[in-house]
Design a protein around this motif. Structure first.
Motif, PDB file in Angstrom:
ATOM      1  N   LEU A   1      11.554   3.593   8.534  1.00  0.00           N
ATOM      2  CA  LEU A   1      11.347   4.981   8.141  1.00  0.00           C
ATOM      3  C   LEU A   1      12.448   5.700   7.573  1.00  0.00           C
ATOM      4  CD1 LEU A   1       9.712   6.487  10.657  1.00  0.00           C
ATOM      5  CD2 LEU A   1       8.737   5.870   9.424  1.00  0.00           C
ATOM      6  N   HIS A   2      14.126   5.174   8.178  1.00  0.00           N
ATOM      7  CA  HIS A   2      15.497   5.764   8.314  1.00  0.00           C
ATOM      8  C   HIS A   2      15.693   5.258   6.588  1.00  0.00           C
ATOM      9  CE1 HIS A   2      17.332   7.495  10.952  1.00  0.00           C
ATOM     10  NE2 HIS A   2      16.591   6.269  11.920  1.00  0.00           N
ATOM     11  N   LYS A   3      15.141   4.014   6.173  1.00  0.00           N
ATOM     12  CA  LYS A   3      15.223   3.410   5.021  1.00  0.00           C
ATOM     13  C   LYS A   3      14.510   4.289   3.378  1.00  0.00           C
ATOM     14  CE  LYS A   3      15.803  -0.982   1.667  1.00  0.00           C
ATOM     15  NZ  LYS A   3      15.873  -2.198   2.208  1.00  0.00           N
ATOM     16  N   ALA A   4      13.563   5.175   4.041  1.00  0.00           N
ATOM     17  CA  ALA A   4      12.304   5.112   2.954  1.00  0.00           C
ATOM     18  C   ALA A   4      13.160   7.375   2.671  1.00  0.00           C
ATOM     19  CB  ALA A   4      10.949   5.645   3.587  1.00  0.00           C
ATOM     20  N   ALA A   5      13.273   7.374   3.960  1.00  0.00           N
ATOM     21  CA  ALA A   5      13.334   9.089   4.205  1.00  0.00           C
ATOM     22  C   ALA A   5      15.067   9.108   3.192  1.00  0.00           C
ATOM     23  CB  ALA A   5      14.867   9.460   5.693  1.00  0.00           C
ATOM     24  N   PRO A   6      14.549  10.623   2.447  1.00  0.00           N
ATOM     25  CA  PRO A   6      15.397  11.380   1.528  1.00  0.00           C
ATOM     26  C   PRO A   6      17.465  11.406   1.793  1.00  0.00           C
ATOM     27  CG  PRO A   6      14.029  13.146   2.477  1.00  0.00           C
ATOM     28  CD  PRO A   6      14.086  11.871   2.798  1.00  0.00           C
ATOM     29  N   SER A   7      18.114  10.867   1.227  1.00  0.00           N
ATOM     30  CA  SER A   7      19.415  10.305   1.669  1.00  0.00           C
ATOM     31  C   SER A   7      19.710  11.762   2.004  1.00  0.00           C
ATOM     32  CB  SER A   7      19.875  10.032   0.617  1.00  0.00           C
ATOM     33  OG  SER A   7      19.958  10.809  -0.625  1.00  0.00           O
ATOM     34  N   TRP A   8      19.022  13.476   1.867  1.00  0.00           N
ATOM     35  CA  TRP A   8      19.972  14.145   1.704  1.00  0.00           C
ATOM     36  C   TRP A   8      19.163  15.207   3.620  1.00  0.00           C
ATOM     37  CZ3 TRP A   8      15.218  16.954   1.496  1.00  0.00           C
ATOM     38  CH2 TRP A   8      14.210  16.787   0.798  1.00  0.00           C
ATOM     39  N   GLY A   9      18.274  14.057   3.602  1.00  0.00           N
ATOM     40  CA  GLY A   9      17.495  14.101   5.020  1.00  0.00           C
ATOM     41  C   GLY A   9      18.052  14.126   6.731  1.00  0.00           C
ATOM     42  N   TYR A  10      17.429  14.527   7.147  1.00  0.00           N
ATOM     43  CA  TYR A  10      18.224  14.373   8.498  1.00  0.00           C
ATOM     44  C   TYR A  10      16.982  13.726   9.206  1.00  0.00           C
ATOM     45  CZ  TYR A  10      22.190  16.916   7.541  1.00  0.00           C
ATOM     46  OH  TYR A  10      23.191  16.825   6.713  1.00  0.00           O
TER      47      TYR A  10
ATOM     48  N   VAL B   1       0.830  -1.285  -0.187  1.00  0.00           N
ATOM     49  CA  VAL B   1      -0.012  -0.091   0.008  1.00  0.00           C
ATOM     50  C   VAL B   1       1.097   0.886  -0.278  1.00  0.00           C
ATOM     51  CG1 VAL B   1      -1.855  -1.066   0.804  1.00  0.00           C
ATOM     52  CG2 VAL B   1      -0.400   0.427   2.984  1.00  0.00           C
ATOM     53  N   SER B   2       1.742   1.460   0.485  1.00  0.00           N
ATOM     54  CA  SER B   2       3.199   2.324   0.206  1.00  0.00           C
ATOM     55  C   SER B   2       3.283   2.811  -1.088  1.00  0.00           C
ATOM     56  CB  SER B   2       4.811   1.919   0.683  1.00  0.00           C
ATOM     57  OG  SER B   2       5.321   2.945   0.971  1.00  0.00           O
ATOM     58  N   ARG B   3       2.501   4.593  -1.046  1.00  0.00           N
ATOM     59  CA  ARG B   3       3.323   5.278  -1.886  1.00  0.00           C
ATOM     60  C   ARG B   3       4.223   5.851  -2.737  1.00  0.00           C
ATOM     61  NH1 ARG B   3      -2.395   8.449  -1.356  1.00  0.00           N
ATOM     62  NH2 ARG B   3      -1.486   8.666   0.251  1.00  0.00           N
ATOM     63  N   GLY B   4       5.052   5.853  -1.465  1.00  0.00           N
ATOM     64  CA  GLY B   4       6.216   6.093  -1.585  1.00  0.00           C
ATOM     65  C   GLY B   4       5.691   8.110  -1.539  1.00  0.00           C
ATOM     66  N   GLY B   5       6.240   9.190  -1.592  1.00  0.00           N
ATOM     67  CA  GLY B   5       6.206  10.823  -0.736  1.00  0.00           C
ATOM     68  C   GLY B   5       6.921  10.997  -0.048  1.00  0.00           C
TER      69      GLY B   5
ATOM     70  N   ARG C   1       5.825  13.570   1.811  1.00  0.00           N
ATOM     71  CA  ARG C   1       5.094  14.283   3.083  1.00  0.00           C
ATOM     72  C   ARG C   1       4.799  14.060   3.819  1.00  0.00           C
ATOM     73  NH1 ARG C   1      -0.558  14.634   0.313  1.00  0.00           N
ATOM     74  NH2 ARG C   1       0.192  12.114  -0.109  1.00  0.00           N
ATOM     75  N   PRO C   2       4.590  14.589   4.658  1.00  0.00           N
ATOM     76  CA  PRO C   2       4.388  13.762   6.187  1.00  0.00           C
ATOM     77  C   PRO C   2       2.998  12.917   6.225  1.00  0.00           C
ATOM     78  CG  PRO C   2       4.457  16.509   6.266  1.00  0.00           C
ATOM     79  CD  PRO C   2       4.410  16.248   5.780  1.00  0.00           C
ATOM     80  N   GLN C   3       2.514  13.197   6.021  1.00  0.00           N
ATOM     81  CA  GLN C   3       1.333  12.326   5.814  1.00  0.00           C
ATOM     82  C   GLN C   3       1.525  10.774   4.684  1.00  0.00           C
ATOM     83  OE1 GLN C   3      -2.041  12.476   6.956  1.00  0.00           O
ATOM     84  NE2 GLN C   3      -2.276  10.094   6.589  1.00  0.00           N
ATOM     85  N   ASP C   4       2.191  11.202   4.466  1.00  0.00           N
ATOM     86  CA  ASP C   4       3.071   9.567   3.280  1.00  0.00           C
ATOM     87  C   ASP C   4       4.281   8.584   4.413  1.00  0.00           C
ATOM     88  OD1 ASP C   4       2.485  10.471   1.092  1.00  0.00           O
ATOM     89  OD2 ASP C   4       3.958  11.232   0.187  1.00  0.00           O
ATOM     90  N   TYR C   5       4.180   9.609   4.987  1.00  0.00           N
ATOM     91  CA  TYR C   5       5.307   8.714   6.157  1.00  0.00           C
ATOM     92  C   TYR C   5       4.634   8.107   7.613  1.00  0.00           C
ATOM     93  CZ  TYR C   5       9.898  10.295   3.980  1.00  0.00           C
ATOM     94  OH  TYR C   5      10.594  10.484   3.688  1.00  0.00           O
ATOM     95  N   LYS C   6       3.815   8.657   7.077  1.00  0.00           N
ATOM     96  CA  LYS C   6       2.344   8.377   8.693  1.00  0.00           C
ATOM     97  C   LYS C   6       1.611   6.648   8.144  1.00  0.00           C
ATOM     98  CE  LYS C   6       1.009  12.518  10.840  1.00  0.00           C
ATOM     99  NZ  LYS C   6       0.397  13.733  11.008  1.00  0.00           N
ATOM    100  N   ASP C   7       1.353   7.025   6.811  1.00  0.00           N
ATOM    101  CA  ASP C   7       0.730   6.206   6.014  1.00  0.00           C
ATOM    102  C   ASP C   7       1.416   4.616   6.577  1.00  0.00           C
ATOM    103  OD1 ASP C   7      -1.216   7.621   5.461  1.00  0.00           O
ATOM    104  OD2 ASP C   7      -1.202   7.920   3.676  1.00  0.00           O
ATOM    105  N   LEU C   8       3.200   5.211   5.761  1.00  0.00           N
ATOM    106  CA  LEU C   8       4.293   4.091   5.840  1.00  0.00           C
ATOM    107  C   LEU C   8       4.151   3.360   7.253  1.00  0.00           C
ATOM    108  CD1 LEU C   8       6.007   2.333   4.456  1.00  0.00           C
ATOM    109  CD2 LEU C   8       7.547   4.232   5.132  1.00  0.00           C
ATOM    110  N   ALA C   9       4.085   3.901   8.132  1.00  0.00           N
ATOM    111  CA  ALA C   9       3.621   3.335   9.652  1.00  0.00           C
ATOM    112  C   ALA C   9       2.570   2.963  10.158  1.00  0.00           C
ATOM    113  CB  ALA C   9       4.145   4.703  10.833  1.00  0.00           C
TER     114      ALA C   9
END
Length: 207
Positions: free
Chosen positions: A189-198, A96-100, A102-110
């Motif tokens: 979450l770390h795997k889905a986070a962009p490489s340039w983000g913290y 069901v993960s759509r990627g993206g 946005r904060p909601q994308d990570y909430k949906d992933l979790a």
């Protein structure tokens, strides 16, 4: 509606050439052949209906391993010992993960992994100036004195003490009845986070 052995035997009998030569007794070779064929057709029919259920990853059991392989699971985020319930949650979360980003994308992933109530907090650089257009306003009294690098930082707050219950219809022998810990969601979450983000993962304290 399921078709049983008597139904298949009636169908096979109806396909025989007309006449009395093939009527035979119930214990004749022909009738025993029809019994065997109808029994096999009933088995194939039953298995085909079972396979229809295997097309749904929420119910699949025999083809569950193929479902996992199709979506690259288990991956390096999977714990060493995953219960069947956890494996199914990971699979459904991946589907069901759509990627993206946005904060909601990570909430949906979790949420797809069974972690409800995750909060996402985005940070920003503290600046001083007049607000006269799009974008965030300048810093206010009480704001953190963040540097420019904080524009690429964000927090994921996970409810503390997440407990995953074992489901009787899905559990296998040896699965734990309950499991605690959040290594899975942190890794995902770390795997889905962009490489340039913290990304900072923290836990919401329960009252």
């Amino acid at each position: 509606m399921a078709v049983g052995r008597p139904d298949y035997k009636a169908i096979l009998t109806a396909l025989l050439p007309p006449g009395t030569a093939l009527a035979g007794r119930r214990d004749s070779v022909l009738q025993r052949l029809l019994d065997g064929l109808s029994r096999e057709l009933e088995r194939v029919d039953s298995r085909s209906r079972t396979m229809l259920g295997e097309a749904d990853p929420r119910r699949a059991r025999e083809l569950f391993g193929e479902w996992e392989s199709s979506f690259g699971l288990p991956d390096d985020c999977a714990p060493d010992e995953q219960t069947m319930t956890e494996r199914r949650q990971a699979l459904l979360g991946r589907i069901v993960s759509r990627g993206g980003m946005r904060p909601q994308d990570y909430k949906d992933l979790a949420a797809g992994l069974g972690y409800d109530g995750v909060e996402i907090i985005e940070h920003r650089e503290a600046v001083i100036g007049w607000y006269d257009g799009p974008g965030h306003a300048g810093a206010e009294i009480g704001d953190a004195l963040n540097g420019e690098e904080w524009n690429h930082a964000w927090d994921a707050l996970i409810p503390e003490g997440v407990v995953r219950q074992s489901v009787i219809s899905e559990a296998e022998i040896g699965d734990a009845l309950r499991s605690w810990g959040d290594d899975l969601i942190e890794c995902v979450l770390h795997k889905a986070a962009p490489s340039w983000g913290y990304l900072n993962v923290a836990y919401i304290e329960e009252d």
